[in-house]
Design a protein around this motif. Structure first.
Motif, PDB file in Angstrom:
ATOM      1  N   ALA A  41       0.855  -1.193   0.000  1.00 57.70           N
ATOM      2  CA  ALA A  41       0.000   0.000   0.000  1.00 57.70           C
ATOM      3  C   ALA A  41       0.891   1.244   0.000  1.00 57.70           C
ATOM      4  O   ALA A  41       0.911   2.026   0.951  1.00 57.70           O
ATOM      5  N   LYS A  42       1.632   1.403  -1.067  1.00 62.04           N
ATOM      6  CA  LYS A  42       2.610   2.492  -1.162  1.00 62.04           C
ATOM      7  C   LYS A  42       1.941   3.851  -0.917  1.00 62.04           C
ATOM      8  O   LYS A  42       0.977   4.196  -1.612  1.00 62.04           O
ATOM      9  N   PHE A  90      -6.845   0.807   7.800  1.00 65.82           N
ATOM     10  CA  PHE A  90      -7.638   1.557   6.812  1.00 65.82           C
ATOM     11  C   PHE A  90      -6.968   1.500   5.445  1.00 65.82           C
ATOM     12  O   PHE A  90      -7.604   1.188   4.436  1.00 65.82           O
ATOM     13  N   MET A  91      -5.672   1.788   5.419  1.00 67.09           N
ATOM     14  CA  MET A  91      -4.955   1.862   4.149  1.00 67.09           C
ATOM     15  C   MET A  91      -4.878   0.479   3.490  1.00 67.09           C
ATOM     16  O   MET A  91      -5.066   0.354   2.274  1.00 67.09           O
ATOM     17  N   ILE A  92      -4.613  -0.556   4.306  1.00 69.24           N
ATOM     18  CA  ILE A  92      -4.464  -1.893   3.732  1.00 69.24           C
ATOM     19  C   ILE A  92      -5.815  -2.394   3.204  1.00 69.24           C
ATOM     20  O   ILE A  92      -5.910  -2.871   2.064  1.00 69.24           O
ATOM     21  N   ASN A  93      -6.871  -2.218   4.020  1.00 70.68           N
ATOM     22  CA  ASN A  93      -8.212  -2.626   3.569  1.00 70.68           C
ATOM     23  C   ASN A  93      -8.626  -1.886   2.316  1.00 70.68           C
ATOM     24  O   ASN A  93      -9.173  -2.463   1.374  1.00 70.68           O
ATOM     25  N   HIS A  94      -8.350  -0.570   2.340  1.00 68.06           N
ATOM     26  CA  HIS A  94      -8.724   0.254   1.187  1.00 68.06           C
ATOM     27  C   HIS A  94      -8.033  -0.246  -0.082  1.00 68.06           C
ATOM     28  O   HIS A  94      -8.650  -0.366  -1.148  1.00 68.06           O
ATOM     29  N   ASN A 118      -9.558  -3.578  -1.131  1.00 67.72           N
ATOM     30  CA  ASN A 118     -10.853  -3.357  -1.794  1.00 67.72           C
ATOM     31  C   ASN A 118     -10.661  -2.902  -3.231  1.00 67.72           C
ATOM     32  O   ASN A 118     -11.337  -3.384  -4.150  1.00 67.72           O
ATOM     33  N   LEU A 119      -9.697  -1.940  -3.367  1.00 72.03           N
ATOM     34  CA  LEU A 119      -9.425  -1.424  -4.714  1.00 72.03           C
ATOM     35  C   LEU A 119      -8.964  -2.543  -5.631  1.00 72.03           C
ATOM     36  O   LEU A 119      -9.361  -2.657  -6.785  1.00 72.03           O
ATOM     37  N   TRP A 120      -8.094  -3.373  -5.040  1.00 74.21           N
ATOM     38  CA  TRP A 120      -7.517  -4.478  -5.800  1.00 74.21           C
ATOM     39  C   TRP A 120      -8.640  -5.430  -6.245  1.00 74.21           C
ATOM     40  O   TRP A 120      -8.730  -5.806  -7.396  1.00 74.21           O
ATOM     41  N   CYS A 121      -9.521  -5.763  -5.250  1.00 68.22           N
ATOM     42  CA  CYS A 121     -10.656  -6.643  -5.567  1.00 68.22           C
ATOM     43  C   CYS A 121     -11.537  -6.015  -6.636  1.00 68.22           C
ATOM     44  O   CYS A 121     -11.962  -6.685  -7.589  1.00 68.22           O
ATOM     45  N   ARG A 178     -11.898  -6.311 -14.021  1.00 68.36           N
ATOM     46  CA  ARG A 178     -11.213  -7.010 -15.105  1.00 68.36           C
ATOM     47  C   ARG A 178     -12.005  -8.270 -15.513  1.00 68.36           C
ATOM     48  O   ARG A 178     -12.177  -8.564 -16.692  1.00 68.36           O
ATOM     49  N   GLU A 179     -12.512  -8.974 -14.450  1.00 66.26           N
ATOM     50  CA  GLU A 179     -13.283 -10.196 -14.748  1.00 66.26           C
ATOM     51  C   GLU A 179     -14.529  -9.867 -15.561  1.00 66.26           C
ATOM     52  O   GLU A 179     -14.832 -10.494 -16.580  1.00 66.26           O
ATOM     53  N   GLN A 180     -15.229  -8.789 -15.050  1.00 60.84           N
ATOM     54  CA  GLN A 180     -16.450  -8.379 -15.774  1.00 60.84           C
ATOM     55  C   GLN A 180     -16.135  -8.022 -17.213  1.00 60.84           C
ATOM     56  O   GLN A 180     -16.828  -8.432 -18.151  1.00 60.84           O
TER      57      GLN A 180
END
Ligand code: C2E
Ligand code: CA
Ligand code: CA
Length: 660
Positions: free
Chosen positions: A473-474, A632-636, A639-642, A648-650
């Protein structure tokens, strides 16, 4: 009778030199009664020394006329007691600030009464032989008056001792010892003259020693006079205030704002002349006030009539005079004053002396641009006490590691990521509870503690940048700097060492500075900026829009980011025209802009519409303590990654169905 006069002549020379020094320094016209009394004491020593030499010389003359012998000795006995009476009054002058009032004069009169009777009786000596009897063959025998005179002499010395002992607390040891020199030295000299060296005159040499010592250590006018203006200085004021805390007095301190500008612009000589002119003017305001110069451009008026009406009247006179310009060289200059007023006695719970209270009041006024008057009152005293408490909390907070670093995420509109965060310092004191950085930072900035705070925040920020980097999470962390940080000679090195300690790329740290800081530290700050920029550290101009806002200047400083102060959004209810034109200008000078204090959706829309790519504010995220921020930063990011994967899948699914 033969007398050795060598010691008397040396004593005469010493007393003459001191008297000359006192005359040169205008001790007789000094505003302090104590100086005048000391000068009068010196004069009495000089007189008795001359009469001593004269009468001894007469006694040694062959075939001297009976009347000449009689009168010179009578004169000696009349004046012999004056020095010890004067020393008694001089000693008493240390006992309180406003001595020599009517009640004191009565006291002196009562004390001097036996001496006056003695003088009258001694004047009859040629006929009454009250003090001594002189036979036609000039044989000399002592009488009852001599015993009376000696007893009186010792009585006055006894009173001096009592006065010193009575006031020993106020006098402090050194002063008390110096005042006791008179009774001790004269008693020893008296004893030696009578029993050990009968042909030597030793009392007057003892006077000379006492005068010299007290002139150098107690009285020295040079230590109490300001050379430039001739006014009594800060030492003199401290002396005058010493022990007078309970007196009713008012003090007004005047300080000229930006006097260094006068010196820089017109030179020190003209600056000095202007100060002399101000001093002369202040003296004319009223005969009752004592005027002191307490420092460079600071003057203090002390006056007895401490009624509000009188203070107001005086302040009005001062302000009126300073409204008109002063002539300096060919220019006319208007001086702006910061005025502080203190009334004595000070409030009982004041933990501050009158001079510091004046300085505090003046310092309050310095923040204003026009002549201001600040009274040291309960409110100011409360603020001062609070400042002291906060300073203690900062000191203890550093020692006890109570400072915490919070982080507020900054939103990137284009990427939808929080890729930056600002490190904000927090302090919770056991007694004062949470203290806002808006309160403790300015107080820490007045002391060395701000450097410790910056070190703590920078260290925590670099550690946080490392941890987030390691977890994918740079995040660029912003650290606030203060002007005072730049005064450290090794400031650049300290920053680079901390960055090195956590092995992070320097580009992960952005240092926030204000325009005001740059103007204050000028070239030295710019050199630090350039050096750190070369290493890859970025800079942001904080609180843009609250300072001087010179665009050309802003364009040239090595700061890639500008943070718009929250006030800009608040004043942008003109449909956003102001912020829009501001953003256009920022675009021209190629600055990345962060909008601060975005609290609502409307504000966010406004900022984004104007072209702001970075948003900081409660609308997106509040400042968080370390672990909350990290999650917060890691979850965020997760989530963004997901979201990206989903997208991308869609996208893949849509493309596949289209291909079908
Ligand atoms: P600043 O540098 O302008 O920091 C932003 C301030 O705005 C922070 O206040 C932050 O909590 C607050 N803020 C953030 N979002 C919003 C919002 O949406 N609305 C409003 N009204 N406020 C928002 P904070 O943390 O109380 O800090 C106050 C000031 O104290 C800072 O202002 C900065 O000047 C100073 N400060 C804080 N930490 C440090 C530090 O470590 N070093 C130095 N030198 N100064 C610091
Ligand atoms: Ca800031
Ligand atoms: Ca700010």
């Amino acid at each position: 009778m033969f007398w050795h006069l060598d010691a008397s002549f040396i004593a005469l020379a010493i007393i003459l030199v001191i008297s000359a020094d006192l005359i040169i320094h205008k001790a007789f016209s000094s505003p302090h009664r104590q100086d005048k009394i000391f000068a009068a004491t010196a004069l009495s020593f000089l007189t008795i020394n001359l009469i001593d030499i004269l009468s001894s010389a007469v006694m040694m003359m062959p075939n001297v006329n009976w009347w000449v012998y009689q009168l010179s000795l009578t004169l000696y006995f009349i004046t012999a007691l004056i020095p010890c009476l004067m020393w008694l009054i001089y000693t008493h002058s240390f006992s309180k600030t406003d001595f020599f009032r009517k009640s004191d004069l009565y006291l002196y009169f009562v004390i001097a009464m036996p001496y006056l009777v003695y003088v009258l009786a001694t004047m009859t000596n040629p006929w009454s032989s009250f003090v001594f009897h002189l036979s036609p063959k000039l044989e000399y025998t002592r009488n009852i008056g001599y015993v009376w005179g000696s007893l009186l002499y010792f009585f006055y010395m006894f009173l001096t001792t009592v006065s010193v002992l009575w006031n020993r607390r106020r006098l402090k040891r050194a002063k008390a010892a110096l005042l006791m020199l008179f009774p001790v030295f004269t008693a020893v000299a008296f004893y030696c003259q009578v029993y050990v060296f009968p042909s030597y005159l030793l009392v007057c040499p003892a006077y000379a020693c006492i005068l010299l010592t007290s002139h150098l250590l107690l009285q020295n006018t040079k230590r109490k006079t300001d050379h430039l203006t001739g006014l009594p200085n800060r030492n003199a004021l401290i002396n005058a205030l010493n022990g007078g805390e309970n007196l009713s007095r008012s003090l007004i301190m005047l300080s000229v704002n930006d006097f260094s500008f006068v010196n820089e612009r017109y030179g020190n000589v003209l600056g000095d002349n202007l100060l002399k002119e101000v001093a002369e003017e202040l003296k004319t305001f009223s005969a009752d006030e004592s005027v002191y110069r307490s420092g460079g451009d600071e003057f203090i008026l002390m006056f007895k009539d401490s009624s509000p009406a009188h203070t107001e009247e005086l302040l009005a006179m001062i302000k009126k005079r300073f409204e008109s310009p002063w002539n300096i060289s060919d220019a006319k200059l208007t001086l702006v004053l910061s005025i502080g007023v203190v009334s004595l006695p000070m409030p009982e719970d004041s933990r501050i002396d009158p001079l510091s209270a004046l300085e505090l009041a003046v310092r309050e006024g310095k923040q204003k641009n026009s002549t201001s008057v600040t009274y040291y009152d309960a409110a100011l005293s409360g603020r001062y006490n609070r400042q002291r408490q906060v300073l203690a909390a900062v000191r203890d907070g550093i020692a006890q590691k109570r400072f915490k670093t919070y982080f507020q995420p900054i939103y990137n509109v284009d990427s939808g990521r929080f890729d930056r965060a600002e490190a904000l310092c927090r302090l919770r004191d056991p007694k004062l509870s949470w203290i806002s950085p808006d309160e403790f930072i300015p107080i820490a900035e007045e002391s060395e503690y701000i450097n410790d705070i910056t070190d703590i925040v920078l260290d925590n920020s670099c550690r946080m940048a490392r941890e987030l980097y390691d977890q994918g999470a740079k995040t660029v962390i912003h650290v606030n700097l203060s002007a005072e940080n730049f005064l450290q000679p090794d400031f650049t090195k300290r920053i680079l060492t901390t960055i090195d300690k956590y092995s992070i790329p320097p580009s992960l740290i952005t240092l926030e500075i204000t325009e005001h800081l740059l103007l204050l530290r000028d070239k030295s700050a710019e050199a630090v900026l350039r050096e750190l920029s070369e290493k890859g550290v970025t800079f942001a101009i904080d609180d843009y829009g609250t300072g001087y806002s010179n665009l050309t200047y802003l364009a040239n400083i090595p700061a890639a980011i500008v943070k718009l102060d929250k006030s800009i959004l608040k004043i942008s209810n003109d449909g956003g025209n102001f912020i829009l034109s501001l953003m256009e200008m920022m675009d021209k000078i190629k600055k990345t802009v962060i909008a601060e204090g975005v609290e609502t959706e409307d504000q966010e829309t406004l900022a984004v519409k104007a072209g702001c790519k970075h948003i900081q504010g409660y609308f997106h995220a509040v400042p968080m303590e370390e672990s909350a921020f990290e999650s917060f930063m890691i979850n965020h990011n997760l989530n963004l990654w997901c979201e990206n994967i989903n997208q991308r899948e869609q996208k893949g699914n849509i493309e596949a169905s289209l291909a079908d």
